[in-house]
Design an enzyme around this catalytic site. Structure first.
Site, PDB file in Angstrom:
ATOM      1  CG  MET A  71      -2.122   0.831   1.052  1.00 43.06           C
ATOM      2  SD  MET A  71      -3.613   0.224   1.875  1.00 43.06           S
ATOM      3  CE  MET A  71      -3.239   0.382   3.589  1.00 43.06           C
ATOM      4  CB  CYS A  72       3.466   2.833   0.056  1.00 42.58           C
ATOM      5  SG  CYS A  72       4.546   1.406  -0.108  1.00 42.58           S
ATOM      6  N   GLY A  73       2.329   4.960   2.034  1.00 38.93           N
ATOM      7  CA  GLY A  73       1.788   6.311   2.164  1.00 38.93           C
ATOM      8  C   GLY A  73       2.843   7.331   1.782  1.00 38.93           C
TER       9      GLY A  73
END
Lengths: 309, 225
Positions: free
Chosen positions: A1-3
């Site tokens: 996912m990662c932000g």
């Protein structure tokens, strides 16, 4: 996912708060990726010197005497400021790239995080709040910065697999998504003589941009070319000496929100990341278009550069 | 009027309180303050209540809605009103990607723009967007109506089944098997009702209708790669 988060300040009065604002934004994105975190900060050295940011597991040994060795190698004065596992070597103006070349021989155990005039990259394995705390990011001032919190999909959870990735002098890249042609592209780039350290897909994306720019492309041209040559999902945010850029793949599955006021331009994977910025309720908030390269810089007015999907 | 401070009291408490409302509840009006982009605000409602969200929300706002009216006084994140069954969801600002995805019924009104994949796989929901929609909107749309008062992005209605698409502005490109169709009196009537219910200032005669050419229903070797 990662932000991903990014903050570009127009109002110089906010510069002392850059680290604190970015840290708050990044911590909000923790549940998009809790395994490692990193922040790239742009701030000028008071004496106008260039910088090489390095990392070592055992800083006590690795950083001891390093400034003197580097000073001898470069033939000019060098100072070192230690920050936990990282250290910034302040080198004579314009000598950061030379320092990067020399350090492989001077200190083989030391890993280069970034080089340039104003860029510093801090990244480690761990939650954003812990990574920000160990480097005391909230106390750092600057003109603009980018943060990333990682949920690993394509390679191991290590310091070198964390984002941001340094792509060239004062340039860095963070990525949300996954590249599916990174193995073949890595082989191609390695044949071209590009140094790639890990099995990470984003490092290949960063190396691709570096290679394009070494062959004469501007960063904007390199990003546009990435839309043709990179296969997979990506939101890229790139930092440059005087601003930052954003590009999304043509499918644009990965989320992206931007906000702009008279004081700043901000990027977040989600609106949640932006809610505590000053004046956000009156900001212009929008989603960047797919397959479109955006740039904001202190030197020119923003000009989205549309490329047909 | 019940007021709920989402920042102070948390998401689970909010959705539990809203789920506890029976169909004959007296507490019909709810106001949610400080949403600050939170995910899953007012999801899974099943009572004739009116919920007003004072601010912008994150993923999956008002998902799986039945009966309730949810009004977001801001913008909504990805997947707003996903799989809605009935009721009304109104977004005063913009909506992110896949608004109204797989919705079976009810009315979704977006007063700003909707991003990509608006109405993907819609199955009976009515969606009215006052502004524009992004690429791949109404992808594999099965039934229901998508009304776009502005422009539509690339590949509108790709692989569409029997949903009806109405667009007032330009369509950047039509997806596979999606074609422009005649606007017949019954469509103008349907559109007039939808525009009125959605509070959209537009005339049915200004729209064009798009739908399935029905060429993908059966296997044709010409469609294979």
């Amino acid at each position: 996912m990662c932000g991903i988060v990014g903050l570009f300040l127009k109002d110089r009065a906010l510069e002392p708060h850059l680290g604190a604002l970015l840290t708050d934004m990044l911590i909000t994105m923790t549940d998009r990726g809790p395994d490692s975190a990193g922040i790239a900060i742009y701030r000028a050295d008071a004496e106008g010197r260039s910088k090489l940011t390095v990392q070592a597991e055992d800083g006590d040994t690795a950083f001891a005497g390093l400034a003197d060795k580097m000073a001898a190698a470069l033939g000019g004065s060098v100072t070192l400021s230690r920050n936990d596992t990282h250290a910034v070597l302040h080198v004579p103006p314009g000598q950061a790239e030379e320092a990067r070349r020399k350090i492989r021989d001077l200190a083989p155990d030391v890993r280069v995080m970034s080089f340039g005039d104003t860029l510093e990259i801090y990244k480690e394995v761990g939650l954003p709040k812990d990574v920000a705390a160990r480097f005391n990011i909230p106390s750092i001032s600057g003109t603009h910065g980018i943060g990333h919190t990682r949920m690993a999909t394509e390679s191991a959870v290590t310091t070198m697999g964390a984002h941001p990735f340094n792509t060239g002098s004062d340039q860095c890249l963070v990525h949300n998504g996954s590249l599916s042609n990174h193995n073949s592209l890595r082989r191609k780039l390695q044949r071209e003589g590009i140094h790639i350290e890990t099995m990470n897909d984003t490092e290949v994306g960063a190396a691709y941009l570096t290679w394009k720019m070494q062959n004469g492309a501007t960063l904007g041209e390199a990003l546009e070319a990435s839309l043709d040559d990179l296969d997979g999902f990506f939101n890229f945010v790139v930092g440059t000496k005087d601003g930052f850029g954003v590009v999304r793949d043509p499918i644009a599955c990965k989320p992206a929100v931007m906000a702009e006021t008279d004081q700043f331009v901000a990027f977040g994977s989600e609106y949640r990341a932006l809610v505590n910025l000053p004046g956000i309720d009156d900001a212009k908030v929008w989603e960047p278009e797919p397959a479109t390269v955006y740039f904001w810089s202190h030197e020119q007015t923003p000009k989205p550069n549309k490329k047909a999907a | 009027m019940q007021t709920y401070d989402l920042e102070a009291s948390g998401l689970r408490g909010l959705n539990a309180a809203l789920h506890a409302q029976a169909k004959d509840t007296n507490q019909t009006a709810w106001e949610i303050i400080n949403p600050k982009g939170s995910h899953a605000v007012a999801v899974g409602l099943d009572a004739p209540i009116e919920v007003t969200v004072k601010g912008s929300t994150g993923y999956y706002t008002a998902g799986m809605n039945k009966q309730a009216t949810v009004n977001v006084q801001g913008s909504a994140g990805p997947g707003v009103a996903e799989n809605m069954m009935s009721g009304t969801v109104i977004i005063e600002g913009d909506a992110s990607q896949y608004a109204g995805a797989t919705g079976h019924g009810g009315l979704l009104v977006i007063k700003g723009n909707a991003s990509s994949r608006c109405g993907i796989s819609m199955k009976g929901i009515d969606i009215v967007v006052h502004g524009n929609v992004g690429h791949m909107s109404a992808f594999m749309a099965q039934s229901g109506n998508l009304v776009v008062c502005g422009d539509a992005g690339d590949a509108l209605g790709d692989s569409i089944y029997e949903a009806r698409l109405f667009v007032r502005g330009s369509v950047k490109s039509l997806g596979a098997d999606c074609v422009e169709k005649d606007m017949r009196p019954e469509h103008l009537e349907l559109l007039r009702d939808l525009l009125e219910r959605a509070g959209a200032d537009a005339k049915p005669e200004e729209f064009k209708r798009y739908g399935s050419a029905r060429q993908l229903y059966n296997f044709k070797v010409d469609n294979a790669y």
